[in-house]
Design a protein around this motif. Structure first.
Motif, PDB file in Angstrom:
ATOM      1  N   UNK A   1     -23.206  -2.126  -1.207  1.00  0.00           N
ATOM      2  CA  UNK A   1     -23.825  -0.845  -0.860  1.00  0.00           C
ATOM      3  C   UNK A   1     -22.943   0.337  -1.261  1.00  0.00           C
ATOM      4  N   UNK A   2     -21.873   0.062  -1.990  1.00  0.00           N
ATOM      5  CA  UNK A   2     -20.954   1.110  -2.423  1.00  0.00           C
ATOM      6  C   UNK A   2     -21.161   1.354  -3.920  1.00  0.00           C
ATOM      7  N   UNK A   3     -21.436   2.614  -4.293  1.00  0.00           N
ATOM      8  CA  UNK A   3     -21.603   2.985  -5.690  1.00  0.00           C
ATOM      9  C   UNK A   3     -20.478   3.934  -6.096  1.00  0.00           C
ATOM     10  N   UNK A   4     -19.997   3.771  -7.326  1.00  0.00           N
ATOM     11  CA  UNK A   4     -18.878   4.585  -7.797  1.00  0.00           C
ATOM     12  C   UNK A   4     -19.175   5.138  -9.182  1.00  0.00           C
ATOM     13  N   UNK A   5     -18.392   6.156  -9.563  1.00  0.00           N
ATOM     14  CA  UNK A   5     -18.511   6.740 -10.891  1.00  0.00           C
ATOM     15  C   UNK A   5     -18.100   5.715 -11.957  1.00  0.00           C
TER      16      UNK A   5
ATOM     17  N   UNK B   1     -11.407   3.795 -10.700  1.00  0.00           N
ATOM     18  CA  UNK B   1     -10.352   2.784 -10.666  1.00  0.00           C
ATOM     19  C   UNK B   1      -9.899   2.610  -9.214  1.00  0.00           C
ATOM     20  N   UNK B   2      -9.609   1.411  -8.764  1.00  0.00           N
ATOM     21  CA  UNK B   2      -9.234   1.155  -7.373  1.00  0.00           C
ATOM     22  C   UNK B   2      -8.011   1.936  -6.901  1.00  0.00           C
ATOM     23  N   UNK B   3      -7.148   2.348  -7.816  1.00  0.00           N
ATOM     24  CA  UNK B   3      -5.948   3.095  -7.413  1.00  0.00           C
ATOM     25  C   UNK B   3      -6.285   4.449  -6.781  1.00  0.00           C
ATOM     26  N   UNK B   4      -7.530   4.860  -6.886  1.00  0.00           N
ATOM     27  CA  UNK B   4      -7.944   6.167  -6.336  1.00  0.00           C
ATOM     28  C   UNK B   4      -8.266   6.100  -4.844  1.00  0.00           C
TER      29      UNK B   4
END
Length: 602
Positions: free
Chosen positions: A24-28, A32-35
């Motif tokens: 249910x999580x959407x990202x650009x 990158x996970x480091x953010x």
């Protein structure tokens, strides 16, 4: 936007992140996970690009990221920095380039209206609600709300005018989630619930925002400061509420300042008003209303271009029936330190009130008066304030102190002086004083008017002052080249909290609002703007009426009036210079300051 990969989810969990349902999580696309670090994601969350940086102060930039936060049902724009959320962020849409740091709870319930549709009782604290809060509110719209009476239903309940029916406004503004506009900055703030935050708004050190609209734009940024509490209120673009101020069920208008612990309840503040230290309740504060002192209370009154002295207060309990009484201090009035007015009372334009006034005076037809309480008596000195340097300074300072950017000027302000609204009062005041003189014995030394006393010499001087200001009005019209037709109209005028207009035109608007002919605030505001644009033409027609009806010989020509007006203007400026010299003689003004001031009096 895209879903997270299995590898990205693993990396996020290694960085202390957790989600109820990673799907249910959407990202650009460039995520990158480091953010992200130590972030809990609940419900549906969308995270925009975090690849950029954000400038916190000039020359100080930080990389965009989300750390130490709980996000629930959040839609996040691009290039934001969110950190140290000690509670949680819930059900908000957050714009681009936002900074949120060291906050408690920021949450919104579905169906909130951000104070739109909330009703209050201005002026008559104990009466039925007469103001409906809305983001569309202006000084003129609020004036119309107060002066456009609600109809009663058969069951006795109020039937609000269609345009500002509270339920309609609530429906128009009801939202499924909260909004934080692009460029907003929220730091060191404990609680924000059911509140809309506008673009470029800065909230720093605030204690609580609850059920509010904090409007803001890039051109007119709004500031909410340390220890502030705002509930059930709307704050317009460009305003500042700072330094421990408390605002409940109120409207804070364009470029209004409220600070230093000021407390407001069920009050309205419009363009460029400035409130520090004191308190207000059921107060309708028009443009440039000013109060600086801890001991000052504004209650149950309408004020405009007003300055409150220290210890100023009013009483809306005339006896024991509750806070049902109210009054007005018209444009340009002041109250001296320690003054107290027992409502109801109505004071004319550019008047000064001193002492404890208990006689409920109605003096709107005696502008420029000194109203002085001595014991149980109220003395009136008609017209005297016309000749003071304070009045001259006021009328010249207001246009320069309009700090609203051009893109945020919804309140209509007309600074014209003199103007038809004042002149109609001066004409009536002159007639009143002449009639008092004619109808009293020749040896009368003290005259009675509406429970007040006027000394003989004050009455005779008042007649001369009102004659002077009438001619000053004509001088103003000649100088601005408005007296160039024979068209004439002597109808009544109104001052709508800063906007000057013929009463007949406003009566027509009130009728159209009541019967539903005007269907939107946008339409209403455009009609008001058109009337405002016609001010010079309507002023000209009123000036022609004055010239046609005010001379002993009704056929006095224009050249005669021009000579009279020019002479009166010279006399008035001499009065102002003399009053300036008088203040200098008191020993409190430096010679250079005197010279500088005198050079401005033209």
């Amino acid at each position: 936007m895209r879903e997270l990969t299995v590898h990205e989810i693993a990396q996020l969990e290694e960085r202390g992140c957790w989600s109820e349902d990673w799907s249910d999580i959407l990202v650009d696309e460039g995520f990158t996970p480091s953010q992200l670090s130590h972030v809990t994601l609940c419900g549906h969350v969308e995270i925009g690009s975090l690849s950029g940086s954000i400038e916190l102060e000039e020359g100080f930039r930080r990389r965009c990221c989300i750390t130490d936060a709980i996000l629930r049902d959040i839609i996040l724009g691009d290039d934001c920095l969110i950190e140290h959320v000690h509670g949680y962020l819930s059900n908000y849409q957050i714009g681009d380039r936002c900074f949120i740091s060291n906050v408690g709870i920021i949450s919104c319930q579905e169906g909130t209206t951000f104070a739109n549709g909330h009703t209050i009782s201005a002026l008559n604290e104990g009466g039925e609600p007469n103001i409906v809060l809305t983001e569309e509110l202006t000084a003129q719209v609020a004036w119309l709300m107060v002066n456009c009476p609600n109809q009663k239903k058969p069951d006795g309940e109020d039937n609000h005018c269609p345009l500002w029916n509270p339920e309609t406004i609530k429906n128009n503004y009801s939202s499924s989630r909260g909004i934080i506009g692009s460029g907003a900055r929220i730091a060191n703030t404990k609680e924000i619930t059911n509140t809309k935050i506008g673009e470029g708004c800065e909230v720093r050190g605030c204690s609580r925002l609850s059920n509010c609209s904090i409007l803001s734009t890039d051109e007119a940024g709004t500031l909410i400061g340390t220890d502030v509490i705002i509930e059930d209120s709307i704050v317009a673009a460009g305003a500042s509420v700072v330094d421990g101020a408390k605002v409940y069920s109120s409207f804070v208008g364009e470029s209004v300042h409220i600070g230093k612990g000021f407390s407001a309840e069920a009050s309205l503040f419009f363009a460029n008003s400035y409130m520090d230290n004191g308190e207000s309740c059921a107060a309708f504060c028009g443009p440039f209303s000013t109060s600086h002192h801890k001991s000052t209370l504004l209650i149950g009154g309408a004020f405009s271009f007003y300055n409150a002295g220290s210890g100023t207060n009013q009483s809306n309990h005339a006896y024991k029936m509750g806070p049902i009484h109210w009054g007005t201090l018209q444009r340009g009035s002041k109250t001296a330190s320690g003054s107290h007015i027992l409502w109801p009372a109505h004071i004319g334009s550019f008047s000064m009130v001193m002492g404890k006034v208990q006689t409920h005076p109605s003096l709107t037809n005696l502008p420029f008066s000194y109203v002085i309480a001595e014991g149980r008596d109220t003395w009136v000195v008609p017209g005297l304030n016309l000749r003071t340097v304070g009045t001259w300074r006021d009328i010249n300072k207001w246009p320069k102190r309009d700090i609203r950017p051009l893109s945020a000027r919804e309140d209509i302000l007309n600074f014209a002086f003199p103007n038809p609204y004042i002149i109609q009062s001066a004409l009536e005041g002159k007639t009143i004083l002449q009639q008092l003189q004619q109808q009293s014995p020749a040896n009368t030394e003290v005259f009675e008017y509406h429970g007040c006393k006027i000394k003989r010499r004050s009455l005779l001087a008042g007649i001369q002052y009102y004659d002077l200001v009438i001619k000053l009005f004509l001088h103003h019209c000649f100088e601005s080249n408005t007296c160039d037709t024979e068209e004439s109209n002597g109808g009544k005028w109104v001052d709508m909290m800063g906007m000057l207009a013929p009463k007949a035109e406003i009566d027509s608007i009130i009728k159209d609002i009541a019967n539903g002919s005007i269907t939107s605030f946008c339409e209403l505001k455009e009609i008001l703007r058109q009337i405002h644009k016609s001010y010079r033409h309507n002023e000209q027609r009123y000036a022609n009426h004055v010239m046609q009806t005010c001379g002993d010989n009704l056929f006095i020509d224009r050249d005669h009036w021009m000579r009279e007006a020019e002479e009166s203007h010279s006399i008035w400026l001499k009065m102002i210079r003399d009053d300036t010299e008088k203040e200098y003689q008191m020993g409190d003004v430096e010679p250079e300051q005197l010279r500088s001031f005198l050079e401005k009096i033209k």
